[in-house]
Design a protein around this motif. Structure first.
Motif, mmCIF file in Angstrom:
data_model
loop_
_atom_site.group_PDB
_atom_site.id
_atom_site.type_symbol
_atom_site.label_atom_id
_atom_site.label_comp_id
_atom_site.label_asym_id
_atom_site.label_seq_id
_atom_site.Cartn_x
_atom_site.Cartn_y
_atom_site.Cartn_z
ATOM 1 N N CYS A 1 0.835 -1.199 0.000
ATOM 2 C CA CYS A 1 0.000 0.000 0.000
ATOM 3 C C CYS A 1 0.874 1.254 0.000
ATOM 4 N N ILE A 2 1.856 1.285 0.869
ATOM 5 C CA ILE A 2 2.743 2.449 0.969
ATOM 6 C C ILE A 2 3.477 2.678 -0.353
ATOM 7 N N ARG A 3 3.996 1.620 -0.934
ATOM 8 C CA ARG A 3 4.725 1.759 -2.203
ATOM 9 C C ARG A 3 3.822 2.251 -3.328
ATOM 10 N N LEU A 4 2.622 1.714 -3.396
ATOM 11 C CA LEU A 4 1.688 2.179 -4.426
ATOM 12 C C LEU A 4 1.245 3.617 -4.164
ATOM 13 N N ASP A 5 1.053 3.964 -2.892
ATOM 14 C CA ASP A 5 0.717 5.353 -2.547
ATOM 15 C C ASP A 5 1.794 6.302 -3.063
ATOM 16 N N ARG A 6 3.050 5.953 -2.833
ATOM 17 C CA ARG A 6 4.157 6.813 -3.283
ATOM 18 C C ARG A 6 4.165 6.937 -4.797
ATOM 19 N N ASP A 7 4.034 5.793 -5.486
ATOM 20 C CA ASP A 7 4.035 5.815 -6.955
ATOM 21 C C ASP A 7 2.865 6.628 -7.496
ATOM 22 N N CYS A 8 1.715 6.451 -6.896
ATOM 23 C CA CYS A 8 0.517 7.138 -7.373
ATOM 24 C C CYS A 8 0.639 8.645 -7.156
ATOM 25 N N ALA A 9 1.120 9.055 -5.997
ATOM 26 C CA ALA A 9 1.290 10.491 -5.735
ATOM 27 C C ALA A 9 2.245 11.111 -6.746
ATOM 28 N N LYS A 10 3.318 10.395 -7.057
ATOM 29 C CA LYS A 10 4.309 10.921 -8.003
ATOM 30 C C LYS A 10 3.731 11.059 -9.411
ATOM 31 N N ILE A 11 3.043 10.021 -9.882
ATOM 32 C CA ILE A 11 2.508 10.080 -11.250
ATOM 33 C C ILE A 11 1.394 11.120 -11.343
ATOM 34 N N CYS A 12 0.623 11.291 -10.285
ATOM 35 C CA CYS A 12 -0.427 12.306 -10.303
ATOM 36 C C CYS A 12 0.163 13.707 -10.419
ATOM 37 N N MET A 13 1.234 13.965 -9.709
ATOM 38 C CA MET A 13 1.846 15.290 -9.785
ATOM 39 C C MET A 13 2.522 15.505 -11.142
ATOM 40 N N LEU A 14 3.095 14.453 -11.696
ATOM 41 C CA LEU A 14 3.682 14.548 -13.033
ATOM 42 C C LEU A 14 2.586 14.828 -14.068
ATOM 43 N N ALA A 15 1.501 14.067 -13.980
ATOM 44 C CA ALA A 15 0.381 14.262 -14.903
ATOM 45 C C ALA A 15 -0.195 15.669 -14.752
ATOM 46 N N HIS A 16 -0.282 16.138 -13.530
ATOM 47 C CA HIS A 16 -0.778 17.490 -13.253
ATOM 48 C C HIS A 16 0.051 18.509 -14.039
ATOM 49 N N SER A 17 1.350 18.361 -14.001
ATOM 50 C CA SER A 17 2.246 19.273 -14.710
ATOM 51 C C SER A 17 2.048 19.189 -16.222
ATOM 52 N N TYR A 18 1.908 17.978 -16.756
ATOM 53 C CA TYR A 18 1.718 17.805 -18.197
ATOM 54 C C TYR A 18 0.401 18.409 -18.661
ATOM 55 N N VAL A 19 -0.646 18.213 -17.874
ATOM 56 C CA VAL A 19 -1.956 18.759 -18.238
ATOM 57 C C VAL A 19 -1.932 20.278 -18.139
ATOM 58 N N ALA A 20 -1.362 20.797 -17.066
ATOM 59 C CA ALA A 20 -1.341 22.248 -16.858
ATOM 60 C C ALA A 20 -0.575 22.966 -17.964
ATOM 61 N N SER A 21 0.444 22.316 -18.499
ATOM 62 C CA SER A 21 1.244 22.947 -19.557
ATOM 63 C C SER A 21 0.750 22.582 -20.956
ATOM 64 N N HIS A 22 -0.362 21.871 -21.039
ATOM 65 C CA HIS A 22 -0.947 21.464 -22.321
ATOM 66 C C HIS A 22 0.055 20.709 -23.195
ATOM 67 N N SER A 23 0.818 19.830 -22.552
ATOM 68 C CA SER A 23 1.810 19.028 -23.269
ATOM 69 C C SER A 23 1.142 18.108 -24.290
ATOM 70 N N ALA A 24 1.815 17.911 -25.390
ATOM 71 C CA ALA A 24 1.338 16.973 -26.407
ATOM 72 C C ALA A 24 1.372 15.540 -25.882
ATOM 73 N N TYR A 25 2.108 15.305 -24.813
ATOM 74 C CA TYR A 25 2.242 13.963 -24.234
ATOM 75 C C TYR A 25 1.338 13.741 -23.021
ATOM 76 N N ALA A 26 0.480 14.685 -22.730
ATOM 77 C CA ALA A 26 -0.398 14.574 -21.562
ATOM 78 C C ALA A 26 -1.258 13.308 -21.624
ATOM 79 N N GLY A 27 -1.782 12.981 -22.776
ATOM 80 C CA GLY A 27 -2.636 11.798 -22.909
ATOM 81 C C GLY A 27 -1.912 10.523 -22.529
ATOM 82 N N ALA A 28 -0.668 10.383 -22.975
ATOM 83 C CA ALA A 28 0.118 9.185 -22.650
ATOM 84 C C ALA A 28 0.403 9.104 -21.157
#
Length: 110
Positions: free
Chosen positions: A37-64
């Protein structure tokens, strides 16, 4: 644009729920049971913040990135749902909401 704002909110909420869950898991009596659970929590928090950045900057790679985020949110939500603690149940809900938001956005942007 409203869709972006809603998605950004779900990503931030999920990252925060995962961080709080991981921290709370460290205080559980049977911490060995909480390792996955802890490991998945860490991974999920990281990918969510990365995705947040991609979406906020309208990256062409946001969908991936959002597709990967949805997969990790699903895995984290499934794991958290196995534990009866309030923090895990709350995290599972946040992960499921975020997963759906990511899939919806990635489908629209694909």
């Amino acid at each position: 644009m409203a869709h972006d704002k809603e998605l950004l909110q779900k990503l931030a909420q999920c990252a925060a729920a995962c961080d709080m869950c991981a921290d709370a898991c460290l205080d559980e009596d049977n911490i060995k049971m909480m390792v996955k659970c802890i490991r998945l929590d860490r991974d999920c928090a990281k990918i969510c913040m990365l995705a947040h950045s991609y979406v906020a900057s309208h990256s062409a790679y946001a969908g991936a990135v959002l597709q990967q985020c949805a997969e990790i949110c699903k895995a984290c939500g499934d794991e958290c749902a196995k534990h009866e603690t309030d923090h895990c149940q709350e995290c599972a809900r946040a992960c499921r909401e975020c997963e759906q938001a990511c899939r919806s956005y990635a489908g629209v942007g694909a």
